[in-house]
Design an enzyme around this catalytic site. Structure first.
Site, PDB file in Angstrom:
ATOM      1  N   TYR A 117      10.840  30.342  -4.241  1.00 21.47           N
ATOM      2  CA  TYR A 117      11.909  30.903  -3.769  1.00 21.47           C
ATOM      3  C   TYR A 117      12.196  32.147  -4.340  1.00 21.47           C
ATOM      4  CZ  TYR A 117      15.637  31.749  -0.423  1.00 21.47           C
ATOM      5  OH  TYR A 117      16.360  32.295   0.890  1.00 21.47           O
ATOM      6  N   ASN A 177       9.528  25.800  16.663  1.00 19.92           N
ATOM      7  CA  ASN A 177      10.157  24.325  16.560  1.00 19.92           C
ATOM      8  C   ASN A 177      10.902  23.890  15.256  1.00 19.92           C
ATOM      9  OD1 ASN A 177       7.454  24.728  15.293  1.00 19.92           O
ATOM     10  ND2 ASN A 177       7.321  22.448  15.101  1.00 19.92           N
ATOM     11  N   SER A 178      10.746  25.183  14.378  1.00 23.23           N
ATOM     12  CA  SER A 178      11.615  25.103  13.240  1.00 23.23           C
ATOM     13  C   SER A 178      13.280  24.886  13.531  1.00 23.23           C
ATOM     14  CB  SER A 178      11.411  26.038  12.290  1.00 23.23           C
ATOM     15  OG  SER A 178      11.771  27.380  12.883  1.00 23.23           O
ATOM     16  N   ARG A 187       2.464  26.340  16.282  1.00 24.30           N
ATOM     17  CA  ARG A 187       0.707  26.120  15.602  1.00 24.30           C
ATOM     18  C   ARG A 187       0.047  24.932  16.198  1.00 24.30           C
ATOM     19  NH1 ARG A 187       1.877  27.266   9.253  1.00 24.30           N
ATOM     20  NH2 ARG A 187       3.981  25.987   9.699  1.00 24.30           N
ATOM     21  N   TYR A 213      11.111  36.562   8.294  1.00 23.50           N
ATOM     22  CA  TYR A 213      12.173  36.046   7.556  1.00 23.50           C
ATOM     23  C   TYR A 213      11.327  34.603   6.553  1.00 23.50           C
ATOM     24  CZ  TYR A 213      12.506  32.184  10.951  1.00 23.50           C
ATOM     25  OH  TYR A 213      12.258  31.040  11.810  1.00 23.50           O
ATOM     26  N   MET A 232       5.771  30.453   6.261  1.00 23.71           N
ATOM     27  CA  MET A 232       5.280  28.973   6.331  1.00 23.71           C
ATOM     28  C   MET A 232       3.733  28.756   6.385  1.00 23.71           C
ATOM     29  SD  MET A 232       7.900  27.770   9.287  1.00 23.71           S
ATOM     30  CE  MET A 232       9.512  27.432   9.124  1.00 23.71           C
ATOM     31  N   PHE A 240      13.726  40.291   6.649  1.00 22.71           N
ATOM     32  CA  PHE A 240      15.042  39.792   6.851  1.00 22.71           C
ATOM     33  C   PHE A 240      15.141  38.646   5.569  1.00 22.71           C
ATOM     34  CE2 PHE A 240      18.397  36.905   7.884  1.00 22.71           C
ATOM     35  CZ  PHE A 240      19.523  37.753   8.105  1.00 22.71           C
ATOM     36  N   LEU A 256      18.824  36.521   4.157  1.00 17.46           N
ATOM     37  CA  LEU A 256      20.271  36.154   4.394  1.00 17.46           C
ATOM     38  C   LEU A 256      21.139  36.431   3.342  1.00 17.46           C
ATOM     39  CD1 LEU A 256      22.327  34.990   6.575  1.00 17.46           C
ATOM     40  CD2 LEU A 256      21.885  32.937   5.556  1.00 17.46           C
TER      41      LEU A 256
END
Length: 335
Positions: A58, A156-157, A179, A242, A245, A267, A269
């Site tokens: 991260y 679908n997240s 996907r 953002y 995955m 982006f 947060l």
């Protein structure tokens, strides 16, 4: 009165398999200092960013050892003397990044967001990250008007589900890309079109939208998927990324950049938190909390785990195709 048991899920090193690194331990909380409160954690979700923080992937990493969990909701059980702005028993949104995978946390009272007593605490525990991400992606990137289309991948997240719901509430229409075929059923209700990603995505998008000029693409996958979203946009459109995955850097062809004037931007947060004002944050969270309490904004929950089952919870959160969020309830299922 029973003496509380204080427990937390902590990790001392980072690595590729989170469930092998996080251990539950007893701890003794420090005495409250002026301006602080003790909060009993009611619910705390496990987000992809939590897993990436443990693996070290991260963008912002806490010093080690660290307690897992970036968001959650709790109830104030003790306050330092002289605090009048917050009461014992008050339900609160916990500060982002405080380490919410614990039975209790200690925080400054002025860092908490008071919440009404109404509403499902499990749904409210997911308020701090995914709903504002979805809301800001829809409102801060392109000035969209009712009736316009938006396209997103990873539909679908958790963020994708909030995008569908918030877009519908604003009168926007959504093309939702996943996907694999099996994921189509996991897209939130209210989606206008659901498509499986592929090389001919742009052509199928035009068919699904009657050739609508789509100005905003929301990308959480990266790699070649970014360019496939760009191909589906009108000239001058914007792709906002953002997440990654797919594990690869965003790709955008010279055709999209030079000849079609597509813009790619990112982006995060955390940056919005740094740059926004307290009234802006209060307005956004207030509006989202009201929608969650009213039941018009929600996320599916696949499983709830107690803190002692943290290894099982992390294993479940690492798997795809769950159909819902994994949530920790450190003190048992909240009423």
């Amino acid at each position: 009165m029973n003496t509380p048991v204080y427990r937390r899920a902590r990790y001392a090193r980072r690595g590729p398999v989170p469930h092998e690194l996080v251990q539950v331990e007893d701890f003794t909380p420090p005495p409250l200092e002026a301006g602080q409160v003790r909060v009993e954690v009611l619910a705390a979700p496990i987000n992809p960013s939590d897993l990436m923080t443990i693996t070290g992937d991260y963008g912002q990493l806490p010093p080690l050892p660290a307690v897992g969990g970036n968001e959650g909701v709790g109830r104030v059980v003790e306050a330092a003397p002289g605090l009048d702005a917050i009461r014992e028993g008050q339900r609160v949104l916990l500060p982002v990044g405080i380490g919410t995978w614990a039975t209790h946390v200690t925080a400054r009272a002025d860092a908490l967001v008071p919440l009404p007593d109404a509403g499902d605490p499990v749904q409210l525990s997911m308020l701090a990250i995914n709903p504002p991400t979805a809301a800001l992606l829809l409102q801060d990137i392109v000035d969209l008007q009712p009736g316009e289309w938006v396209i997103q991948n990873a539909a679908n997240s958790a963020v994708g589900g909030y995008v569908v719901q918030l877009a519908k509430a604003r009168g926007l229409r959504t093309v939702n890309v996943v996907r694999r075929e099996a994921a189509c059923a996991q897209v939130a209700g209210g989606a206008d079109a659901v498509l499986v990603d592929g090389d001919d995505l742009a052509e199928r998008v035009r068919g699904a939208t009657d050739g609508a000029k789509i100005r905003l693409g929301i990308d959480a996958v990266g790699g070649a998927a970014t360019d496939r979203l760009a191909q589906a946009l009108a000239p001058g459109g914007t792709v906002v990324n953002y997440g990654a995955m797919g594990g690869g850097a965003c790709e955008l062809s010279p055709l999209a950049l030079i000849f079609r004037g597509i813009t790619l931007r990112g982006f995060w947060l955390a940056r919005w938190f740094e740059q926004s004002t307290a009234p802006q944050r209060a307005e956004l969270f207030g509006a989202l909390a009201r929608q969650i309490i009213e039941g018009t904004l929600h996320a599916p929950v696949a499983h709830r785990f107690g803190l002692d089952a943290i290894s099982d919870a992390l294993t479940a959160a690492s798997q795809g195709g769950r159909g819902g969020k994994i949530v920790l309830v450190p003190n048992g299922d909240p009423a």
